[in-house]
Write an enzyme that holds these catalytic residues in place. Structure first.
Site, PDB file in Angstrom:
ATOM      1  CE  LYS A  98      -0.499   2.872   6.887  1.00 43.39           C
ATOM      2  NZ  LYS A  98       0.721   2.237   7.301  1.00 43.39           N
ATOM      3  CG  ASP A 136       2.062   5.757   4.453  1.00 44.84           C
ATOM      4  OD1 ASP A 136       2.504   6.774   3.784  1.00 44.84           O
ATOM      5  OD2 ASP A 136       2.590   4.546   3.951  1.00 44.84           O
TER       6      ASP A 136
END
Ligand code: SF4
Length: 218
Positions: free
Chosen positions: A126, A144
């Site tokens: 991420k 995410d």
């Protein structure tokens, strides 16, 4: 979900986005944020509310904007500056180590290479993707928990975790949406399609969304 539907989803979210609060890390990137500042802000943001990330980022960047400036701070000082971000002591240690590594091995410059970024302790896919997209403006898909959840609810993917979602999106999401998808879905997830009890009754995507896994909604 068909291709024309994902075009419609993105167009709707871009319009709605104008009324939502911009995610904290995006604000850092938009305000002359260097890749280093995007990286540090993203580390602070993990498991941390956006309001806390915004204030903690402002405090730490008031003291240090580059790896060279950060290595002059002690871990305790960094901890104090980013408190009350989640796991602030661990993150402070990671920021200190990462900054020293950048100074000693990369001449103080964040590498624009996802595999090199992943070698830094505390940097996952991420964060690495966000540095590539927001920090360098290069292709990447930052997945995410919001992106993962909403793509599954919509029925655009059917995946078990964010890494799998990233792999599927890299195959099927039109490249022009790669960079923006995180920003749009994080804002959408924080403001409307909440983890618990999403606002389906007044959602502009209700006709397209398959509401996969949604058991209760408003
Ligand atoms: Fe989220 Fe509900 Fe909208 Fe689907 S209809 S995108 S689950 S808020």
């Amino acid at each position: 979900m068909k291709l024309d539907e994902i075009h419609a989803v993105i167009a709707t979210l871009r319009e709605e986005y104008k009324g939502w609060q911009t995610p904290a890390v995006t604000i850092v990137a938009q305000c002359n944020g260097s890749p280093y500042k995007v990286l540090i802000s993203c580390l602070i943001s993990l498991r941390t509310k956006d309001e806390v990330t915004a204030l903690a980022s402002a405090r730490i960047f008031a003291r240090a904007q580059t790896p060279e400036e950060m290595v002059t701070l002690t871990v305790d000082e960094i901890s104090h500056l980013i408190y009350p971000a989640g796991f602030y002591r661990t993150k402070a240690g990671q920021i200190a180590v990462l900054s020293l590594k950048l100074v000693e091995h990369y001449h103080g410059a964040v590498p624009d290479d996802i595999d090199k970024l992943l070698q830094f302790k505390g940097v996952g896919r991420k964060t690495a993707n966000l540095v590539m997209t927001l920090g360098f403006g290069k292709p990447g898909i930052c997945v995410d928990i919001h992106v993962h959840r909403i793509c599954n609810r919509l029925g655009y993917v059917s995946t078990k975790n964010p890494d799998e979602t990233e792999r599927v999106l890299r195959n099927q999401l039109p490249p022009e949406y790669w960079i923006m998808i995180n920003d749009l879905l994080v804002a959408f997830g924080q403001n409307h399609c909440h983890p618990v009890s999403p606002r389906c009754s007044n959602c502009k995507l209700a006709d397209i969304c398959n509401k996969v896994g949604v058991k209760a909604s408003r």
